[in-house]
Each structure stands twice: as C-alpha cells, then as structure tokens.
Scaffold this active site. Structure first.
Site, PDB file in Angstrom:
ATOM      1  N   SER A 152     -22.954 -95.815 -58.333  1.00 25.81           N
ATOM      2  CA  SER A 152     -22.902 -96.869 -59.344  1.00 25.81           C
ATOM      3  C   SER A 152     -23.312 -98.247 -58.837  1.00 25.81           C
ATOM      4  O   SER A 152     -23.986 -98.991 -59.566  1.00 25.81           O
ATOM      5  CB  SER A 152     -21.498 -96.950 -59.944  1.00 25.81           C
ATOM      6  OG  SER A 152     -21.125 -95.734 -60.517  1.00 25.81           O
ATOM      7  N   THR A 163     -13.122 -94.716 -60.738  1.00 19.14           N
ATOM      8  CA  THR A 163     -13.492 -93.324 -60.478  1.00 19.14           C
ATOM      9  C   THR A 163     -12.293 -92.583 -59.893  1.00 19.14           C
ATOM     10  O   THR A 163     -11.178 -93.131 -59.826  1.00 19.14           O
ATOM     11  CB  THR A 163     -14.739 -93.248 -59.566  1.00 19.14           C
ATOM     12  OG1 THR A 163     -15.173 -91.894 -59.481  1.00 19.14           O
ATOM     13  CG2 THR A 163     -14.471 -93.794 -58.168  1.00 19.14           C
ATOM     14  N   LYS A 191      -8.329 -92.698 -62.831  1.00 19.01           N
ATOM     15  CA  LYS A 191      -8.629 -92.950 -64.243  1.00 19.01           C
ATOM     16  C   LYS A 191      -7.384 -92.933 -65.122  1.00 19.01           C
ATOM     17  O   LYS A 191      -7.355 -93.612 -66.156  1.00 19.01           O
ATOM     18  CB  LYS A 191      -9.660 -91.931 -64.746  1.00 19.01           C
ATOM     19  CG  LYS A 191     -11.011 -92.080 -64.071  1.00 19.01           C
ATOM     20  CD  LYS A 191     -12.006 -91.038 -64.546  1.00 19.01           C
ATOM     21  CE  LYS A 191     -13.313 -91.125 -63.780  1.00 19.01           C
ATOM     22  NZ  LYS A 191     -14.317 -90.137 -64.250  1.00 19.01           N
ATOM     23  N   ASN A 235     -12.182 -95.328 -67.569  1.00 14.44           N
ATOM     24  CA  ASN A 235     -13.003 -95.493 -66.365  1.00 14.44           C
ATOM     25  C   ASN A 235     -13.716 -96.843 -66.343  1.00 14.44           C
ATOM     26  O   ASN A 235     -14.617 -97.050 -65.538  1.00 14.44           O
ATOM     27  CB  ASN A 235     -14.001 -94.343 -66.194  1.00 14.44           C
ATOM     28  CG  ASN A 235     -15.096 -94.339 -67.234  1.00 14.44           C
ATOM     29  OD1 ASN A 235     -14.965 -94.913 -68.321  1.00 14.44           O
ATOM     30  ND2 ASN A 235     -16.204 -93.679 -66.914  1.00 14.44           N
ATOM     31  N   GLY A 277     -13.831 -76.365 -68.774  1.00 14.57           N
ATOM     32  CA  GLY A 277     -13.153 -77.373 -67.969  1.00 14.57           C
ATOM     33  C   GLY A 277     -12.410 -78.381 -68.835  1.00 14.57           C
ATOM     34  O   GLY A 277     -13.021 -79.056 -69.661  1.00 14.57           O
ATOM     35  N   ALA A 278     -11.101 -78.478 -68.607  1.00 21.58           N
ATOM     36  CA  ALA A 278     -10.262 -79.369 -69.415  1.00 21.58           C
ATOM     37  C   ALA A 278      -9.652 -80.479 -68.568  1.00 21.58           C
ATOM     38  O   ALA A 278      -8.593 -81.001 -68.903  1.00 21.58           O
ATOM     39  CB  ALA A 278      -9.164 -78.567 -70.103  1.00 21.58           C
ATOM     40  N   GLY A 279     -10.333 -80.836 -67.482  1.00 16.47           N
ATOM     41  CA  GLY A 279      -9.871 -81.938 -66.646  1.00 16.47           C
ATOM     42  C   GLY A 279     -10.242 -83.284 -67.238  1.00 16.47           C
ATOM     43  O   GLY A 279     -10.463 -83.414 -68.443  1.00 16.47           O
ATOM     44  N   ALA A 297     -13.020 -85.268 -66.945  1.00 14.34           N
ATOM     45  CA  ALA A 297     -14.337 -85.336 -67.580  1.00 14.34           C
ATOM     46  C   ALA A 297     -14.381 -84.474 -68.827  1.00 14.34           C
ATOM     47  O   ALA A 297     -14.901 -84.884 -69.868  1.00 14.34           O
ATOM     48  CB  ALA A 297     -15.427 -84.899 -66.594  1.00 14.34           C
ATOM     49  N   GLY A 318     -26.307 -83.673 -64.972  1.00 12.46           N
ATOM     50  CA  GLY A 318     -25.351 -84.728 -64.676  1.00 12.46           C
ATOM     51  C   GLY A 318     -25.985 -86.092 -64.526  1.00 12.46           C
ATOM     52  O   GLY A 318     -25.382 -87.115 -64.870  1.00 12.46           O
TER      53      GLY A 318
END
Length: 275
Positions: A33, A79, A83, A104, A144-146, A148, A256
């Site tokens: 970033s 990050t 978060k 974020n 994926g349920a994290g 992100a 990504g």
C-alpha cells in the site's frame, strides 16, 4: 512550492507541510500500500505520504492513541490482525464497518473526530464490475467466512445479489456470517452450505488457499460454463491455480491485484484525495 508545478515529480518528497497517512499492522514489511497509494496521492497533486507503521500487539492501544494525537496525521489504513481491534478507536462507524464489525480505514473529520469503514468488499465489488460481473440479481458462492470473506459477503449482498452461499471449514463461522447477511440484507437469500458451482454465477475464493506454492485448490471446479465468473482474493503476479483452472474453461476471472486496485480507488475517495 511553486504554483506553476504541474508534475507529481516536482512536489517535494517531504517537507514541513507534508500530510501523513499510515498503514498499521503486524507484520508490516509485506504491504504494498505505501508505494501504490503514495503514487496515486502524488498524482492527485497532494503533498502527502502513506507510511508503513509496525504496531506490536502489546502496545496497540497506546500506539493508536498516540497516532490519533498527531496533528498532521489525516488517516490510517488497517491491515491484519487489527481490523476488528481498532473499531473502538473511531467515533463513528460508517454503514459497512458497522455491519461487518471491522474496519480497514479511518480518517480524521474536519471537527477532529474519527470515522471508520471497511473497504475489502468494496474493492472486490469494483473489480467484479470492471469485468462486467455486477452481482445484482446473480447467485454467488463464497469460500471463506473470515475478515475478507465477511466484507465481500456484505458488499455483494448490498449490491443486490439474488443469493449467497457461504462455505467455511469452520461451519459455525459460515452460519454466523450467512445469518448476519440475511439480517442486514433480507432481499439476498443467504445461507451456509457446501462448495458448489451448480446454479452459481460468481464463485469467490476468500480463503488463504493459493497463497503458498503447493496449496490445494479451495474447491474442485471441473468444466465450467464460460459465462461463469471466478474471483480470488490472493494477490500474486499472475492468476492463482484456482483462477487458471477457471480460465481454462473460458471463464472471466478477477484476481487479488484487481481487488487491491479497486480498494485503492475506494480508499482514496474515502480520504477525499480522489473523487
């Protein structure tokens, strides 16, 4: 600074008037970033920089309080793993951050207060739309349920997805996310379920699988309809094995890097640097 300057390169690298933004995380050396956002900030003719800030967990609270006290700090990008932990440090949670329960990015408002929001999902949404895959009215499978995955689920449901199936190896986490989406976005038929491409228009991998060489695919794909869209949050120079398999069927893919590009645009709008 000379008012006749018209190139970003002519701006001072840094001087006493430079405004600061930071990205906080642990670790921090891997983040891209600072170079990406700083280049866009300079292109927008702003005398500002985004700096990497390594914040250790045991010093997190006092460090964030200290950063907020800096009069020339206008915003922070957050990050892993902070978060969720940073949420109590903003005065106002914007709608996406409130629904997801994590942020974020946070910015200093004109009155000195701090507002925060979540842009992981908005970055993926922008990337999908750039590929002509607006989720409105479509059926989405999310792996994926994290953190992100939660943000992406909220973004596609908020954009009008007709249905959303959430899979995670932690079935309780998948069920909790599906229930939260159903509560906040009742028009989207959200449920937890096993990975499938049957009756699905968009498949999104929000798991870490594909980050390391030799990782298995997040799910078996087989032959896909070319109308199918596959997306992956993993940032690599080229398509992940998951995306390569979808691409071999003639499907549109979203990597990504495209998600990060979309997120950068959203962040710069949030900070008031771009429109």
């Amino acid at each position: 600074m000379n008012a006749s300057m018209n190139n970003a390169e002519e701006l001072p690298i840094v001087d006493g008037a430079t405004r600061l933004y930071g990205i906080i995380g642990d670790p921090i050396a891997q983040v891209k970033s600072p170079e990406i956002l700083t280049a866009r900030i300079r292109a927008a003719r702003r005398n500002a920089l985004l700096l990497p800030l390594h914040v250790k967990p045991e010093l997190f609270d006092e460090t964030v309080r200290g950063l907020k006290a800096l009069a020339n700090l206008d915003g922070l990008v957050i990050t892993v793993p902070y978060k969720g932990r940073v949420v109590p440090f903003v005065d106002r949670l914007m709608p996406t951050g409130e629904r997801v329960g994590a942020i974020n990015a946070m910015r200093r408002e004109p009155d000195g207060s701090w507002a925060g929001d979540m842009f992981d999902g908005k970055g993926m949404l922008r990337a999908l739309r750039e590929q002509g895959a607006d989720p409105k009215g479509l059926r989405v499978m999310l792996l994926g349920a994290g953190g992100a995955g939660s943000a992406i689920a909220d973004a596609v449901a908020d954009a009008g997805a007709a249905s959303l199936i959430v899979f995670d190896v932690d079935t309780a986490k998948a069920s909790a996310l599906a229930s939260r989406i159903a509560r906040f976005h009742p028009a989207c038929a959200a449920k937890a379920g096993e990975p499938t491409v049957e009756g699905i228009d968009i498949l999104i991998n929000a798991t870490p699988l594909g980050m390391a060489d030799g990782d298995p695919l997040p799910m078996k794909l087989g032959k896909l309809d070319p109308k199918f869209v596959a997306a992956d949050v993993i940032v690599k120079p080229g398509p992940t094995p998951f995306l390569k398999q979808a691409q071999a069927s003639g499907c549109r893919i979203v990597g990504g890097r495209a998600m990060i590009g979309g997120q950068v645009s959203e962040l710069l709008q949030f900070f008031g640097i771009e429109r």
